[in-house]
Enzyme design. Structure first.
Site, PDB file in Angstrom:
ATOM      1  CG  HIS A  65     -62.257 -34.945 -10.392  1.00 32.16           C
ATOM      2  ND1 HIS A  65     -61.537 -34.053  -9.623  1.00 32.16           N
ATOM      3  CD2 HIS A  65     -62.252 -34.440 -11.646  1.00 32.16           C
ATOM      4  CE1 HIS A  65     -61.108 -33.056 -10.385  1.00 32.16           C
ATOM      5  NE2 HIS A  65     -61.534 -33.272 -11.610  1.00 32.16           N
TER       6      HIS A  65
ATOM      7  CB  THR B 245     -53.570 -40.086 -14.800  1.00 34.39           C
ATOM      8  OG1 THR B 245     -54.770 -40.651 -15.304  1.00 34.39           O
ATOM      9  CG2 THR B 245     -53.188 -40.718 -13.465  1.00 34.39           C
ATOM     10  CG  ASN B 246     -58.779 -39.161 -14.012  1.00 32.10           C
ATOM     11  OD1 ASN B 246     -59.447 -38.149 -14.165  1.00 32.10           O
ATOM     12  ND2 ASN B 246     -58.578 -40.033 -14.984  1.00 32.10           N
TER      13      ASN B 246
ATOM     14  N   GLY C 231     -51.713 -30.481  -3.375  1.00 37.40           N
ATOM     15  CA  GLY C 231     -50.832 -29.636  -2.577  1.00 37.40           C
ATOM     16  C   GLY C 231     -50.559 -30.200  -1.202  1.00 37.40           C
TER      17      GLY C 231
ATOM     18  CE1 TYR D  46     -58.395 -27.340 -13.958  1.00 38.65           C
ATOM     19  CE2 TYR D  46     -58.247 -29.353 -15.248  1.00 38.65           C
ATOM     20  CZ  TYR D  46     -57.864 -28.605 -14.161  1.00 38.65           C
ATOM     21  OH  TYR D  46     -56.942 -29.099 -13.265  1.00 38.65           O
TER      22      TYR D  46
ATOM     23  CB  SER E  56     -55.348 -31.645 -15.897  1.00 34.52           C
ATOM     24  OG  SER E  56     -56.373 -32.585 -16.138  1.00 34.52           O
ATOM     25  CB  SER E  57     -54.553 -36.614 -18.188  1.00 36.10           C
ATOM     26  OG  SER E  57     -55.723 -36.831 -17.434  1.00 36.10           O
ATOM     27  CB  CYS E  58     -58.616 -32.724 -19.112  1.00 37.37           C
ATOM     28  SG  CYS E  58     -58.179 -31.095 -18.471  1.00 37.37           S
TER      29      CYS E  58
ATOM     30  CE  LYS F 131     -54.660 -26.804 -14.123  1.00 34.03           C
ATOM     31  NZ  LYS F 131     -53.747 -26.303 -13.077  1.00 34.03           N
TER      32      LYS F 131
END
Length: 319
Positions: A180, A165-166, A17, A137, A108-110, A141
């Site tokens: 992370h 990604t991360n 943000g 999580y 998120s890529s997760c 998402k």
């Protein structure tokens, strides 16, 4: 987006943000709406509805979320799924009720299955089981993506969904209990350097590979999409990343080299690795006219500088 349009950046003090807020400012947007979490709790529908009724934002970047690393997800699964579902539900409902022109949802890529072909294409969503360590999580998402799709289909809204990604960079979380992997490595390595410790213990085997994107690059992608494309033109959601990954062991050594740390690394293999590899296919976002500009080395250098400045001036980052 007109430069004087009312733009609500939800989560403007966080990693993503704050980067979006800086990007909008630098691009000349002059009517940015922000609220800190103690002023507006997005988990509370009454507060969200009151804010939307009062300020009537025209555009929204939904970057607010409860986030954290493997250990945080393991310790607080109920909060990770409940808080994120609540934030998404309240904001999207209020946005629809007050006729917000456009919204961008950060995922998120997760969201992708644990056993996934590499690089990971958008079409791989919901084709297999999730990684157990962050399943709550990820489910939240995924629900956010599907909520955007459902509102667009039923009400002809224009809600975009972006799966980064991360992410790392300025204003990241360096708390070792909830951070992370990249900010946790930066903190461990710099503290070991400053304290003269010749050994740093890391989780897992060091073999898993991860992809990393600087938060300022992600912000650039988000503003680009909001300025240039509708959800219909994008067609569902879109990955945002570099398309390149690195082994955690190599990442640790890269950070050490940049930070000037000469010690060694030992690996606690009783701790989980997470998925073996996670690299996004970024052909879609590249075709939409955007590509990451910051190398991993340059991004780490910038992040270390920010971390050290914060530590030096406030001391708050070490809490």
């Amino acid at each position: 987006m007109l430069k004087h349009a009312k733009i609500f950046v939800a989560g403007h003090t966080g990693l993503v943000g704050s980067a979006i807020y800086r990007k909008l400012q630098s691009a000349g947007y002059t009517n940015l709406l922000t609220q800190r979490s103690y002023e507006l709790d997005l988990r509370q529908p009454e507060q969200v509805n009151s804010f939307f009724d009062k300020y009537r934002p025209e555009y929204i970047f939904l970057a607010a979320a409860r986030v954290g690393g493997i250990d945080a997800n393991r310790l607080y699964p109920a909060e990770f799924i409940t808080d994120n579902l609540s934030i998404q539900l309240n904001v999207l409902q209020a946005a629809h009720r007050t006729s917000v022109q456009k919204l961008l949802f950060l995922g998120s890529s997760c969201i992708y299955p644990k056993e996934c072909a590499q690089p990971i294409k958008e079409e791989y969503l919901l084709t297999g089981k999730l990684e157990p360590t962050n399943e709550p999580y990820a489910i939240a998402k995924i629900a956010g993506i599907k909520m955007c799709e459902a509102y667009n289909r039923q009400y002809n809204t224009d809600y975009l969904a972006v799966m980064p990604t991360n992410i790392y960079g300025a204003h990241d979380n360096f708390n070792l209990e909830t951070a992370h992997v990249l900010p946790a490595l930066i903190r461990k390595i710099i503290e070991a350097r400053d304290e003269g410790v010749d050994e740093v213990k890391l989780w897992g085997t060091g073999r898993p590979k991860r992809e990393f994107l600087l938060s300022d690059d992600l912000a650039d992608a988000c503003v680009h999409l909001m300025e240039s494309y509708t959800s219909e033109q994008i067609g569902g959601f879109v990955n945002v990343g570099t398309g390149e990954d690195i082994a955690i062991s190599d990442l640790a050594r890269k950070i050490a080299d940049i930070a000037g740390y000469q010690g060694r690394f030992v690996y606690d293999q009783d701790k989980p690795d997470g998925v073996e590899r996670k690299r996004l296919d970024v052909q879609k976002i590249n075709a939409l006219g955007w590509k990451a500009q910051t190398s991993l080395t340059s991004g780490i250098e910038q992040t270390i500088r920010w971390y050290e400045q914060q530590s030096l001036h406030t001391g708050a980052i070490r809490k």
